[in-house]
Design an enzyme around this catalytic site. Structure first.
Site, PDB file in Angstrom:
ATOM      1  N   ASN A 188      -3.874   6.172  -1.042  1.00  0.00           N
ATOM      2  CA  ASN A 188      -2.830   6.878  -0.303  1.00  0.00           C
ATOM      3  C   ASN A 188      -1.953   7.697  -1.234  1.00  0.00           C
ATOM      4  O   ASN A 188      -1.348   8.676  -0.824  1.00  0.00           O
ATOM      5  CB  ASN A 188      -1.956   5.864   0.448  1.00  0.00           C
ATOM      6  CG  ASN A 188      -0.689   6.485   1.023  1.00  0.00           C
ATOM      7  OD1 ASN A 188      -0.750   7.328   1.916  1.00  0.00           O
ATOM      8  ND2 ASN A 188       0.466   6.102   0.477  1.00  0.00           N
TER       9      ASN A 188
ATOM     10  N   ARG B  89       3.411   8.472   7.423  1.00  0.00           N
ATOM     11  CA  ARG B  89       2.124   8.966   6.893  1.00  0.00           C
ATOM     12  C   ARG B  89       2.266  10.102   5.876  1.00  0.00           C
ATOM     13  O   ARG B  89       1.415  10.244   4.992  1.00  0.00           O
ATOM     14  CB  ARG B  89       1.237   9.469   8.035  1.00  0.00           C
ATOM     15  CG  ARG B  89       0.278   8.461   8.630  1.00  0.00           C
ATOM     16  CD  ARG B  89       0.952   7.484   9.556  1.00  0.00           C
ATOM     17  NE  ARG B  89       0.035   6.571  10.216  1.00  0.00           N
ATOM     18  CZ  ARG B  89      -0.280   6.636  11.522  1.00  0.00           C
ATOM     19  NH1 ARG B  89       0.243   7.558  12.299  1.00  0.00           N
ATOM     20  NH2 ARG B  89      -1.110   5.758  12.046  1.00  0.00           N
TER      21      ARG B  89
ATOM     22  N   ASP C 283       2.535  11.082  -2.614  1.00  0.00           N
ATOM     23  CA  ASP C 283       1.684  10.935  -1.432  1.00  0.00           C
ATOM     24  C   ASP C 283       0.591  11.992  -1.368  1.00  0.00           C
ATOM     25  O   ASP C 283       0.873  13.199  -1.290  1.00  0.00           O
ATOM     26  CB  ASP C 283       2.574  11.015  -0.188  1.00  0.00           C
ATOM     27  CG  ASP C 283       1.944  10.301   0.988  1.00  0.00           C
ATOM     28  OD1 ASP C 283       1.624   9.108   0.830  1.00  0.00           O
ATOM     29  OD2 ASP C 283       1.753  10.940   2.038  1.00  0.00           O
TER      30      ASP C 283
ATOM     31  N   ASP D 191      -5.709  -0.106   0.657  1.00  0.00           N
ATOM     32  CA  ASP D 191      -4.275  -0.299   0.474  1.00  0.00           C
ATOM     33  C   ASP D 191      -3.472   0.724   1.275  1.00  0.00           C
ATOM     34  O   ASP D 191      -3.870   1.883   1.393  1.00  0.00           O
ATOM     35  CB  ASP D 191      -3.973  -0.124  -1.027  1.00  0.00           C
ATOM     36  CG  ASP D 191      -2.512  -0.357  -1.365  1.00  0.00           C
ATOM     37  OD1 ASP D 191      -2.060  -1.511  -1.290  1.00  0.00           O
ATOM     38  OD2 ASP D 191      -1.813   0.630  -1.705  1.00  0.00           O
TER      39      ASP D 191
ATOM     40  N   HIS E 152      -0.013   4.115   5.951  1.00  0.00           N
ATOM     41  CA  HIS E 152       0.575   5.354   5.449  1.00  0.00           C
ATOM     42  C   HIS E 152      -0.421   6.498   5.397  1.00  0.00           C
ATOM     43  O   HIS E 152      -0.154   7.540   4.793  1.00  0.00           O
ATOM     44  CB  HIS E 152       1.223   5.089   4.082  1.00  0.00           C
ATOM     45  CG  HIS E 152       2.212   3.966   4.168  1.00  0.00           C
ATOM     46  ND1 HIS E 152       3.513   4.169   4.583  1.00  0.00           N
ATOM     47  CD2 HIS E 152       2.081   2.630   3.995  1.00  0.00           C
ATOM     48  CE1 HIS E 152       4.146   2.991   4.628  1.00  0.00           C
ATOM     49  NE2 HIS E 152       3.302   2.045   4.285  1.00  0.00           N
TER      50      HIS E 152
ATOM     51  N   GLU F 272      -5.315  -2.312   5.136  1.00  0.00           N
ATOM     52  CA  GLU F 272      -4.030  -2.990   5.069  1.00  0.00           C
ATOM     53  C   GLU F 272      -3.034  -2.274   5.981  1.00  0.00           C
ATOM     54  O   GLU F 272      -2.518  -1.209   5.637  1.00  0.00           O
ATOM     55  CB  GLU F 272      -3.486  -3.029   3.640  1.00  0.00           C
ATOM     56  CG  GLU F 272      -2.261  -3.928   3.544  1.00  0.00           C
ATOM     57  CD  GLU F 272      -1.078  -3.356   2.769  1.00  0.00           C
ATOM     58  OE1 GLU F 272      -0.115  -4.091   2.540  1.00  0.00           O
ATOM     59  OE2 GLU F 272      -1.108  -2.153   2.409  1.00  0.00           O
TER      60      GLU F 272
ATOM     61  N   ASN G 279      -0.726 -13.451   1.017  1.00  0.00           N
ATOM     62  CA  ASN G 279      -1.388 -12.472   0.155  1.00  0.00           C
ATOM     63  C   ASN G 279      -0.512 -12.223  -1.076  1.00  0.00           C
ATOM     64  O   ASN G 279       0.545 -12.850  -1.232  1.00  0.00           O
ATOM     65  CB  ASN G 279      -1.747 -11.194   0.921  1.00  0.00           C
ATOM     66  CG  ASN G 279      -0.570 -10.244   1.096  1.00  0.00           C
ATOM     67  OD1 ASN G 279       0.590 -10.601   0.880  1.00  0.00           O
ATOM     68  ND2 ASN G 279      -0.846  -9.025   1.495  1.00  0.00           N
TER      69      ASN G 279
HETATM   70  C1  QV4 Z   1      11.660   2.809  -6.864  1.00  0.00           C
HETATM   71  C2  QV4 Z   1      12.718   2.709  -5.781  1.00  0.00           C
HETATM   72  C3  QV4 Z   1      12.397   3.691  -4.643  1.00  0.00           C
HETATM   73  C4  QV4 Z   1      12.336   5.092  -5.226  1.00  0.00           C
HETATM   74  C5  QV4 Z   1      11.327   5.153  -6.390  1.00  0.00           C
HETATM   75  C6  QV4 Z   1      11.426   6.492  -7.073  1.00  0.00           C
HETATM   76  O1  QV4 Z   1      12.756   1.381  -5.255  1.00  0.00           O
HETATM   77  O2  QV4 Z   1      13.369   3.618  -3.613  1.00  0.00           O
HETATM   78  O3  QV4 Z   1      11.931   5.975  -4.204  1.00  0.00           O
HETATM   79  O4  QV4 Z   1      11.566   4.107  -7.373  1.00  0.00           O
HETATM   80  O5  QV4 Z   1      10.383   6.675  -7.966  1.00  0.00           O
HETATM   81  C7  QV4 Z   1       7.326  -0.246  -7.128  1.00  0.00           C
HETATM   82  C8  QV4 Z   1       8.753  -0.756  -7.166  1.00  0.00           C
HETATM   83  C9  QV4 Z   1       9.688   0.173  -6.440  1.00  0.00           C
HETATM   84  C10 QV4 Z   1       9.572   1.554  -7.038  1.00  0.00           C
HETATM   85  C11 QV4 Z   1       8.140   1.976  -6.831  1.00  0.00           C
HETATM   86  C12 QV4 Z   1       7.849   3.350  -7.349  1.00  0.00           C
HETATM   87  O6  QV4 Z   1       8.841  -2.049  -6.572  1.00  0.00           O
HETATM   88  O7  QV4 Z   1      11.017  -0.292  -6.587  1.00  0.00           O
HETATM   89  O8  QV4 Z   1      10.413   2.428  -6.277  1.00  0.00           O
HETATM   90  O9  QV4 Z   1       7.259   1.035  -7.515  1.00  0.00           O
HETATM   91  O10 QV4 Z   1       7.923   3.379  -8.740  1.00  0.00           O
HETATM   92  C13 QV4 Z   1       3.375  -2.725  -4.732  1.00  0.00           C
HETATM   93  C14 QV4 Z   1       4.746  -3.365  -4.732  1.00  0.00           C
HETATM   94  C15 QV4 Z   1       5.819  -2.316  -4.693  1.00  0.00           C
HETATM   95  C16 QV4 Z   1       5.615  -1.339  -5.843  1.00  0.00           C
HETATM   96  C17 QV4 Z   1       4.262  -0.686  -5.630  1.00  0.00           C
HETATM   97  C18 QV4 Z   1       3.923   0.350  -6.672  1.00  0.00           C
HETATM   98  O11 QV4 Z   1       4.859  -4.212  -3.604  1.00  0.00           O
HETATM   99  O12 QV4 Z   1       7.103  -2.948  -4.859  1.00  0.00           O
HETATM  100  O13 QV4 Z   1       6.659  -0.383  -5.855  1.00  0.00           O
HETATM  101  O14 QV4 Z   1       3.259  -1.730  -5.714  1.00  0.00           O
HETATM  102  O15 QV4 Z   1       3.996  -0.160  -7.942  1.00  0.00           O
HETATM  103  C19 QV4 Z   1       4.867  -1.754   3.035  1.00  0.00           C
HETATM  104  C20 QV4 Z   1       3.568  -0.976   3.130  1.00  0.00           C
HETATM  105  C21 QV4 Z   1       2.394  -1.749   2.553  1.00  0.00           C
HETATM  106  C22 QV4 Z   1       2.704  -2.302   1.168  1.00  0.00           C
HETATM  107  C23 QV4 Z   1       3.967  -3.139   1.269  1.00  0.00           C
HETATM  108  C24 QV4 Z   1       4.378  -3.708  -0.072  1.00  0.00           C
HETATM  109  O16 QV4 Z   1       3.310  -0.600   4.467  1.00  0.00           O
HETATM  110  O17 QV4 Z   1       1.300  -0.873   2.483  1.00  0.00           O
HETATM  111  O18 QV4 Z   1       5.040  -2.333   1.760  1.00  0.00           O
HETATM  112  N1  QV4 Z   1       1.588  -3.054   0.604  1.00  0.00           N
HETATM  113  C25 QV4 Z   1       0.614  -2.439  -0.323  1.00  0.00           C
HETATM  114  C26 QV4 Z   1       0.250  -3.362  -1.465  1.00  0.00           C
HETATM  115  C27 QV4 Z   1       1.409  -3.511  -2.395  1.00  0.00           C
HETATM  116  C28 QV4 Z   1       1.730  -2.185  -3.037  1.00  0.00           C
HETATM  117  C29 QV4 Z   1       1.516  -1.031  -2.154  1.00  0.00           C
HETATM  118  C30 QV4 Z   1       1.040  -1.154  -0.880  1.00  0.00           C
HETATM  119  C31 QV4 Z   1       1.659   0.286  -2.733  1.00  0.00           C
HETATM  120  O19 QV4 Z   1      -0.236  -4.579  -0.980  1.00  0.00           O
HETATM  121  O20 QV4 Z   1       1.173  -4.487  -3.392  1.00  0.00           O
HETATM  122  O21 QV4 Z   1       3.107  -2.178  -3.460  1.00  0.00           O
HETATM  123  O22 QV4 Z   1       0.397   0.612  -3.293  1.00  0.00           O
HETATM  124  O23 QV4 Z   1       4.893  -2.776   4.000  1.00  0.00           O
HETATM  125 CA    CA Z   2       0.481   9.034   3.059  1.00  0.00          CA
END
Ligand code: QV4
Ligand code: CA
Length: 523
Positions: free
Chosen positions: A115, A173, A182, A212, A216, A248, A313
């Site tokens: 995504n 999305r 994105d 994943d 979105h 997911e 998970n």
């Molecule tokens: C930070 C700020 C943001 C800001 C951004 C600016 O918080 O507000 O916009 O910087 O650059 C990490 C950090 C997060 C950081 C972001 C970007 O936690 O604070 O933003 O990186 O640098 C995992 C973690 C996330 C992590 C992400 C990427 O859970 O915390 O973000 O990896 O490293 C929703 C979705 C679902 C998702 C779920 C967690 O619908 O799809 O949230 N689940 C999947 C995975 C999950 C993963 C992602 C999606 C993203 O299972 O493990 O997120 O690929 O429900």
């Molecule tokens: Ca998207």
């Protein structure tokens, strides 16, 4: 000819919902953050021999290296390129794992992060697991290559450029999930790059994909890149087999985006499953196990043949994603084993077992401030999974899949595969039991008093080993024995203070009748 045509049509219709596990193997395990070499060894020494069908692996493609905080697990969800090059290993190690696992009947399912690329705020440079250069500011990922044209910046309508409101399907999305750049999936170029990555993995021999952040992506955009995928590698899979797809999508109700929007592409993760099961076992909100009689579609879950189910998970075991405080994890081992036992005994859905690493969980005002901590490591290198003399794992690998109660329930599910849900019993509270045709029976006591009942098991007469308190070894039980009489009845007694207050029996854990046995002579 007509018949063949019908088969072909059915095959095409059903294929992406079929995990293609080997016959008699019905579950997969998520070996979260494991190295490829450790997974290869685990397939050969444990998963193959114990009937596991496959492994969900952490994302295998190059990701950003985050130093602040130091190497969080979530850096792997920020792609830099589609080179197979991560802390888990390089492409040679990946190929070796896939081959060795497939050769012992255990398939590999890849966590595909397509995504987005890395976070908007990450600095340009070569801080990536393979050293590839990237520049998030100018949207430049030359190792794919992607450039500014390939991202949704022009399409997103929120002020921040991030997803702000989950009630607006367009921003969910087309905007950035927590700042992650994105991808413009309506472009054929982007779809082709994603398909090229996935086809590379299919050629190597993987069986399918967890996709994943599917919520979105527009289901139609996903269909477009999924339609470009090849059939599975015929060295290990039948001619014409389509990759297994599970998307997911976190749908706990109350949002405009529904799991059902994605059924055309493949299965979908059923997040209600773990959230509800945790609530029931914890007896929150007036829930009790007796209500589990209608578990499954009766609880407003998606159709069983579309569901990928799990108790926890890698996100919700540490407060990420969704599900909330009710989620059961290895930290609550006793209830967790009951939850996983219930899941593996119940016919609903395709089951995934979680296998975690331990981290220094530390709550401040109800939030775990160490929820970011990455896998066990030495100077950033992931530590190998060592195996203790008692078959548990060392180096802070929890290896829930090796807990004998969980391992034996994975086998239970294989033994009862295809059998109906039968002989439900409950005491109106938290003592429940059910069978799976004439192949297996399970009984739980989650009340605060003893269970003592004679129940119809549906099983043939004989002496059975409980596979929770022990095993059947050399035709003897190392734990509790259950005697089923000729009419299928058996007496069960479970103390509410038992180490594991549940009992499971199945036909492969039945003691063989001795030659001088009177039953044998009658036949
Ligand atoms: C930070 C700020 C943001 C800001 C951004 C600016 O918080 O507000 O916009 O910087 O650059 C990490 C950090 C997060 C950081 C972001 C970007 O936690 O604070 O933003 O990186 O640098 C995992 C973690 C996330 C992590 C992400 C990427 O859970 O915390 O973000 O990896 O490293 C929703 C979705 C679902 C998702 C779920 C967690 O619908 O799809 O949230 N689940 C999947 C995975 C999950 C993963 C992602 C999606 C993203 O299972 O493990 O997120 O690929 O429900
Ligand atoms: Ca998207």
């Amino acid at each position: 000819m007509r018949f063949l045509l019908l088969l072909a049509v059915l095959g095409v219709c059903w294929a992406q919902y079929d995990p293609h596990t080997q016959p008699g193997r019905t579950s997969i395990v998520h070996l979260f953050e494991w190295r490829w070499d450790d997974i290869a060894q685990e397939c050969e020494r444990y998963l193959g021999p114990n009937g596991f069908g496959g492994v969900q692996i952490s994302p295998p493609n190059e990701n950003v290296v985050i130093h602040d905080p130091s190497r969080p697990w979530w850096e792997r969800y920020q792609p830099i390129s589609y080179k197979l090059c991560t802390r888990s290993g390089n492409e040679d190690e990946f190929r070796d794992m896939v081959k060795r696992c497939n050769n012992v009947g255990v398939h590999i399912y890849v966590d595909a992060v397509v995504n987005h690329m890395c976070g908007n705020g990450v600095n340009a440079g070569t801080s990536s697991t393979c050293g590839s250069y990237f520049n998030p500011g100018s949207r430049d990922f030359p190792s794919v290559p992607y450039s500014a044209w390939d991202f949704n910046d022009g399409k997103c309508r929120t002020n921040s450029g991030d997803v702000e409101n989950y009630n607006d399907v367009y921003q969910v999305r087309d905007c950035r999930l927590v700042g992650l750049l994105d991808l413009a999936l309506e472009k054929d170029y982007v779809r082709s790059k994603i398909a090229e990555y996935m086809n590379h993995l299919i050629d190597i021999g993987v069986a399918g994909f967890r996709i994943d952040a599917s919520k979105h992506m527009w289901p139609g955009d996903m269909k477009a890149f999924l339609d470009k995928l090849k059939n599975l590698n015929t060295s290990w899979f039948p001619e014409g087999a389509r990759p297994f797809i599970y998307q997911e999508v976190i749908d706990l109700g109350g949002e405009p985006i529904k799991s059902s929007d994605y059924f055309g592409n493949g299965r979908v993760t059923e997040f209600k499953y773990g959230a509800k099961l945790g609530t029931v076992l914890r007896k929150w909100n007036g829930e009790k196990m007796a209500y589990l009689k209608s578990w499954g579609e009766g609880w407003a879950f998606m159709p069983s043949d579309r569901a990928l189910v799990f108790v926890d998970n890698h996100d919700n075991q540490r407060g990420h994603g969704a599900g909330g405080a009710s989620i059961l994890t290895f930290w609550d081992a006793r209830l967790y084993k009951m939850g996983v036992g219930f899941m593996l005994a119940h016919p609903y859905g395709f089951t995934r077992v979680m296998s975690s690493f331990r981290w220094p969980r530390y709550f401040v005002n109800g939030k775990d401030i160490n929820d970011w901590v990455g896998p066990p490591n030495e100077n950033g290198r992931i530590k190998p999974v060592t195996i203790n003399p008692d078959t548990t794992c060392g180096n802070d690998w929890v290896c829930e899949h090796r807990w004998h109660q969980i391992r034996n329930m994975v086998i239970f599910r294989n033994v009862v595969d295809g059998q109906p849900f039968t002989n439900w019993w409950d005491n109106g509270n938290n003592q429940v039991a059910f069978g799976r045709g004439n192949r297996g029976f399970i009984i739980f006591n989650n009340d605060d008093w003893e269970l003592s009942s004679t129940l119809q098991t549906g099983l043939p007469a004989g002496t059975y080993c409980d596979v929770i308190s022990g095993d059947k070894i050399d035709n003897q039980c190392t734990g509790i024995k259950i005697y089923v009489s000729g009419d299928g009845l058996a007496h069960f007694k479970i103390s509410n203070t038992a180490e594991d207050p549940f009992i499971a029996i199945h036909v492969d854990a039945k003691l063989h009748t001795k030659l001088n046995d009177s039953n044998f002579q009658k036949q």
